[in-house]
Design an enzyme around this catalytic site. Structure first.
Site, PDB file in Angstrom:
ATOM      1  N   ARG A 113       0.864  -1.202   0.000  1.00 18.61           N
ATOM      2  CA  ARG A 113       0.000   0.000   0.000  1.00 18.61           C
ATOM      3  C   ARG A 113       0.889   1.238   0.000  1.00 18.61           C
ATOM      4  O   ARG A 113       0.580   2.247  -0.616  1.00 18.61           O
ATOM      5  CB  ARG A 113      -0.958   0.005   1.194  1.00 18.61           C
ATOM      6  CG  ARG A 113      -1.775   1.277   1.255  1.00 18.61           C
ATOM      7  CD  ARG A 113      -2.987   1.281   2.177  1.00 18.61           C
ATOM      8  NE  ARG A 113      -3.015   0.311   3.239  1.00 18.61           N
ATOM      9  CZ  ARG A 113      -2.300   0.397   4.382  1.00 18.61           C
ATOM     10  NH1 ARG A 113      -1.529   1.438   4.623  1.00 18.61           N
ATOM     11  NH2 ARG A 113      -2.384  -0.558   5.278  1.00 18.61           N
ATOM     12  N   TYR A 149     -18.089  16.760 -14.446  1.00 20.22           N
ATOM     13  CA  TYR A 149     -18.360  15.314 -14.529  1.00 20.22           C
ATOM     14  C   TYR A 149     -19.332  14.896 -13.406  1.00 20.22           C
ATOM     15  O   TYR A 149     -19.150  15.288 -12.243  1.00 20.22           O
ATOM     16  CB  TYR A 149     -17.028  14.565 -14.387  1.00 20.22           C
ATOM     17  CG  TYR A 149     -17.153  13.072 -14.399  1.00 20.22           C
ATOM     18  CD1 TYR A 149     -17.415  12.384 -15.579  1.00 20.22           C
ATOM     19  CD2 TYR A 149     -17.016  12.331 -13.230  1.00 20.22           C
ATOM     20  CE1 TYR A 149     -17.534  11.008 -15.587  1.00 20.22           C
ATOM     21  CE2 TYR A 149     -17.129  10.951 -13.231  1.00 20.22           C
ATOM     22  CZ  TYR A 149     -17.392  10.300 -14.419  1.00 20.22           C
ATOM     23  OH  TYR A 149     -17.515   8.930 -14.424  1.00 20.22           O
ATOM     24  N   ASP A 173      -9.254  19.405 -14.213  1.00 15.80           N
ATOM     25  CA  ASP A 173      -9.520  18.065 -14.742  1.00 15.80           C
ATOM     26  C   ASP A 173      -9.127  18.094 -16.216  1.00 15.80           C
ATOM     27  O   ASP A 173      -9.820  18.675 -17.048  1.00 15.80           O
ATOM     28  CB  ASP A 173     -11.013  17.729 -14.553  1.00 15.80           C
ATOM     29  CG  ASP A 173     -11.355  16.323 -15.018  1.00 15.80           C
ATOM     30  OD1 ASP A 173     -10.644  15.792 -15.901  1.00 15.80           O
ATOM     31  OD2 ASP A 173     -12.350  15.753 -14.530  1.00 15.80           O
ATOM     32  N   LYS A 201      -9.239   7.005 -19.085  1.00 16.26           N
ATOM     33  CA  LYS A 201      -9.629   7.503 -20.402  1.00 16.26           C
ATOM     34  C   LYS A 201      -8.420   7.542 -21.351  1.00 16.26           C
ATOM     35  O   LYS A 201      -7.831   6.517 -21.594  1.00 16.26           O
ATOM     36  CB  LYS A 201     -10.315   8.855 -20.235  1.00 16.26           C
ATOM     37  CG  LYS A 201     -11.369   8.886 -19.098  1.00 16.26           C
ATOM     38  CD  LYS A 201     -12.555   7.995 -19.348  1.00 16.26           C
ATOM     39  CE  LYS A 201     -13.440   7.797 -18.120  1.00 16.26           C
ATOM     40  NZ  LYS A 201     -13.846   9.009 -17.418  1.00 16.26           N
TER      41      LYS A 201
HETATM   42  C1  LIG Z   1     -14.315   9.413 -16.105  1.00 17.14           C
HETATM   43  C2  LIG Z   1     -14.067  10.776 -15.635  1.00 17.14           C
HETATM   44  C3  LIG Z   1     -13.834  11.052 -14.279  1.00 17.14           C
HETATM   45  C4  LIG Z   1     -13.870   9.977 -13.193  1.00 17.14           C
HETATM   46  O1  LIG Z   1     -12.848   9.066 -13.350  1.00 17.14           O
HETATM   47  P1  LIG Z   1     -12.982   7.484 -12.986  1.00 17.14           P
HETATM   48  O2  LIG Z   1     -11.688   6.940 -13.448  1.00 17.14           O
HETATM   49  O3  LIG Z   1     -14.177   6.951 -13.726  1.00 17.14           O
HETATM   50  O4  LIG Z   1     -13.180   7.411 -11.512  1.00 17.14           O
HETATM   51  C5  LIG Z   1     -13.585  12.366 -13.915  1.00 17.14           C
HETATM   52  N1  LIG Z   1     -13.577  13.359 -14.833  1.00 17.14           N
HETATM   53  C6  LIG Z   1     -13.810  13.126 -16.134  1.00 17.14           C
HETATM   54  C7  LIG Z   1     -13.776  14.266 -17.098  1.00 17.14           C
HETATM   55  C8  LIG Z   1     -14.060  11.838 -16.584  1.00 17.14           C
HETATM   56  O5  LIG Z   1     -14.311  11.616 -17.877  1.00 17.14           O
END
Ligand SMILES: *Cc1c(COP(=O)(O)O)cnc(C)c1O
Length: 388
Positions: free
Chosen positions: A53, A105, A177, A202
């Site tokens: 961890r 999001y 983000d 992503k």
């Molecule tokens: C998918 C996504 C998230 C969240 O991420 P996870 O890996 O699904 O927890 C946050 N911001 C954006 C823009 C996303 O597309």
């Protein structure tokens, strides 16, 4: 560590950043250190590794790689994007305030509104296309301003440099983000932001085969706090997922070039199409923030939203159900093209009135344009639209 010119291009950093042959065998690729614990040679003597961890070499290699991509001093990776955001909120205390875009999001909104509000954090959700609205929401107890640019699915932008210029003198940290653009196209830290956030799930991983998150930053004190929480709260990614993400980032530059190229062509085609009433893509001259998009990023990415016909659910369904090459699914950023109906999928929790007020019609569709041959994608899109 392989010696790397700090001014190396991002395609080079993607392959080599933070990577070095494995010290035990010389393995060129970072091994998957699939272990929970490490042997001690004698009482109190170890090789700097005690428990996974706290320390894992595959994870550390990913963190160094992601930090190099964002041009950050520090990188931390987490079990998901939301686990990364959650850990960031754990650095705050009851009574602290966060300003966030209202079109953020859905999972981020849910985490703030349903979880952290209950623990005494305060949130103000604003129209983040307006710097005046963002700065107008600042209070003496504001700690973070959390912006997502472009947003999902309306592709609205926030001027990162302008927000940072107002936030930093007040000691408010700017979190961006950067999931949609990736550091290949948009460099939040160079624009004055304090933290670049990613859903690694992503584009960074890019192959739709793991879930992960990351925070990239320069600030030593915040890094120390986040590193403590990564271990204390434990939202760590497994070594196999870190390996997959590392394999993914190696091709980030070539993938992003192709996503962008394909999406530009499809967006232009949609903008001309008689059966499409509106296209949301920052690369189109008619996008209301096209100039900001050009100034703030070096490309427009692979995400396009559009409104078929009159915007009704029926018009959207007629097109959605006819795709053959685009897969009907949530998520984005993989090599394969996906089509999503946000109103019933990713944004089902957003009240209809709120959606409609933003121009987010019932039939709106969102494409994550993959890296396939664009003529095949075009054919599939044309065929789906012909049915509407
Ligand atoms: C998918 C996504 C998230 C969240 O991420 P996870 O890996 O699904 O927890 C946050 N911001 C954006 C823009 C996303 O597309």
């Amino acid at each position: 560590m392989t010696h790397l010119d700090p001014k190396a291009g991002i395609g080079t950093l993607a392959v080599h950043g933070g990577q070095s042959p494995d010290p035990t065998t010389g393995a060129v690729m970072t091994p998957i250190y699939q272990t929970s614990t490490y042997a001690q040679e004698a009482l109190g003597q170890n090789k700097g590794y005690e428990y996974a961890r706290t320390h894992n070499a595959t994870r550390a290699a990913l963190e160094r790689n992601l930090a190099s991509l964002e041009g950050a001093k520090h990188g931390l990776s987490y079990a998901s994007g939301l686990a990364a955001t959650n850990t960031l909120m754990q650095t705050l205390s009851a009574g602290d305030h966060v300003v966030c875009g209202q079109n953020t999001y859905g999972g981020t909104f849910r985490l703030f509104d349903k979880v952290w509000r209950r623990h005494g954090l305060e949130f103000t959700f604003v129209d983040a296309t307006s710097v005046v609205e963002i700065t107008g929401a600042f209070r003496p107890n504001t700690r973070f301003v959390f912006i997502e640019t472009p947003t999902n699915p309306l592709m609205q932008l926030t001027d990162i440099a302008a927000v940072a210029k107002h936030a930093r003198p007040r000691g408010i940290r700017v979190v961006v983000d950067n999931t949609f653009m990736t550091p290949y196209f948009q460099r939040p830290l160079e624009l004055g932001a304090d933290v670049a956030f990613h859903s690694v799930t992503k584009y960074l991983n890019g192959h739709s085969d793991m879930i992960g998150g990351a925070l990239l930053l320069h600030d030593d004190a915040l890094h120390e706090q986040l590193r403590f929480l990564q271990n204390a709260a434990g939202a760590v990614p497994g070594p196999m997922d870190c390996f997959l993400a590392l394999r993914g980032t190696k091709t980030l530059a070539v993938r992003m070039q192709r996503h962008d190229e394909n999406a530009r062509e499809l967006a232009a085609m949609l903008a001309e199409h008689p059966r499409v009433s509106r296209v949301f893509y920052p690369g189109l001259a008619e996008h209301p923030q096209h100039e900001l998009a050009k100034r703030q990023a070096s490309g427009f990415g692979g995400m396009i939203s559009f409104i078929p016909g009159d915007g009704s659910l029926e018009a959207g369904r007629a097109v959605f159900d006819r795709f053959e090459l685009f897969t009907r699914a949530e998520s984005l950023g993989g090599v394969e093209s996906l089509v999503c109906h946000p109103a019933s999928m990713t944004h089902a929790a957003v009240p209809r009135e709120r959606r409609l007020a933003m121009g987010f019609m019932d039939g709106l569709l969102r494409l994550s344009v993959g890296i396939e041959d664009v003529r095949d994608l075009r054919k599939d899109l044309e065929k789906a639209l012909a049915a509407s």
